[in-house]
Design an enzyme around this catalytic site. Structure first.
Site, PDB file in Angstrom:
ATOM      1  N   LYS A 128       7.977  42.693   5.110  1.00 34.93           N
ATOM      2  CA  LYS A 128       8.898  42.090   6.082  1.00 34.93           C
ATOM      3  C   LYS A 128      10.297  41.958   5.483  1.00 34.93           C
ATOM      4  O   LYS A 128      11.279  42.386   6.092  1.00 34.93           O
ATOM      5  CB  LYS A 128       8.397  40.708   6.510  1.00 34.93           C
ATOM      6  CG  LYS A 128       9.293  40.064   7.560  1.00 34.93           C
ATOM      7  CD  LYS A 128       8.950  38.627   7.824  1.00 34.93           C
ATOM      8  CE  LYS A 128       9.606  37.707   6.821  1.00 34.93           C
ATOM      9  NZ  LYS A 128       9.501  36.278   7.132  1.00 34.93           N
ATOM     10  N   ASP A 146       8.598  40.193  11.925  1.00 34.05           N
ATOM     11  CA  ASP A 146       8.364  38.805  11.513  1.00 34.05           C
ATOM     12  C   ASP A 146       7.290  38.218  12.419  1.00 34.05           C
ATOM     13  O   ASP A 146       6.651  38.936  13.195  1.00 34.05           O
ATOM     14  CB  ASP A 146       9.668  37.995  11.567  1.00 34.05           C
ATOM     15  CG  ASP A 146      10.168  37.821  12.998  1.00 34.05           C
ATOM     16  OD1 ASP A 146       9.531  38.351  13.937  1.00 34.05           O
ATOM     17  OD2 ASP A 146      11.184  37.134  13.182  1.00 34.05           O
TER      18      ASP A 146
END
Ligand code: SF4
Length: 220
Positions: A128, A146
């Site tokens: 991420k 996310d």
């Protein structure tokens, strides 16, 4: 619920989200490069399990003390932890920040790499964070995943993955090229405004007729 959606429907979902979630896009801002990449890595490490406003408060306090990896390593772990307290998990994050800065200087001469592989080789940087830095700092066509993007994608049926990293891998394969530049913005804004975690606004949702979760009567 079966999924994920076929490719033509994936494209239609993106088309509708791009119309429903206009406004600021990464394309309008453009890539920033170094030294913003260093700040982005640190901010992303601070953001784990933290609200945006708390992450921002912690980042501002920390960058007021140290702006470079060298400055950061001049602080001891407890000084970093004290500065970043607002974002929670501060002892672990302080340790990770020092490990990240040590490796960045030792392995990369202090220069943040602009590849996923290079970024993920650094301590504290997962997929991420790597994708956020690639997209927002280096201007690469990558949809960073996310918690909001992960939730939205798997409710709609753009993906059918259990973890954010697997969602990211599926999205990379299933998203048309034209969506990669700003797809993160559309999905994250959609997740914050409409397809929220606890009370999704399915009745006014622009993709409810396609959403696998809604069609299956499962709104969460
Ligand atoms: S219909 Fe509901 S669950 Fe499905 S994407 Fe829209 S808001 Fe989310």
């Amino acid at each position: 619920m079966t999924g994920p959606l076929p490719e033509d429907q994936v494209e239609e979902v993106y088309r509708r989200l791009s119309q429903a979630m206009p406004g600021r896009t990464r394309g309008a801002k453009g890539p920033k490069g170094q030294p913003d990449a260093f700040r982005s890595c640190i901010s992303c490490m601070l953001s784990a399990q933290s609200l945006d406003r708390n992450t921002a408060a912690a980042a501002n306090a920390l960058f007021a003390l140290a702006k470079t990896p060298q400055d950061m390593l001049a602080l001891d772990e407890s000084e970093i932890a004290e500065a970043i307290k607002p974002c929670g998990l501060y002892n672990r994050k302080a340790r990770n920040i020092r490990a990240f800065c040590t490796a960045l200087l030792a392995d990369r001469g202090g220069v943040v790499p602009d590849t996923r592989q290079g970024l993920m080789a650094l301590p504290g940087i997962g997929r991420k964070c790597a994708d956020i830095v690639l997209s927002f700092t280096f201007g690469k066509d990558v949809i960073a995943v996310d918690t909001h993007v992960h939730r939205v994608c798997n409710r709609i049926g753009l993906t059918d993955a259990k973890t954010a990293d697997k969602t990211a891998a599926q999205l990379e394969q299933r998203s048309p090229r034209w969506t990669l530049r700003d797809g993160h913005f559309w999905l994250i804004q959609f997740g914050k405004r409409i397809c929220t975690a606890r009370a999704p606004k399915c009745e006014t949702c622009p993709v409810s007729d396609m959403c696998l979760s809604y069609r299956a009567g499962q709104k969460g």
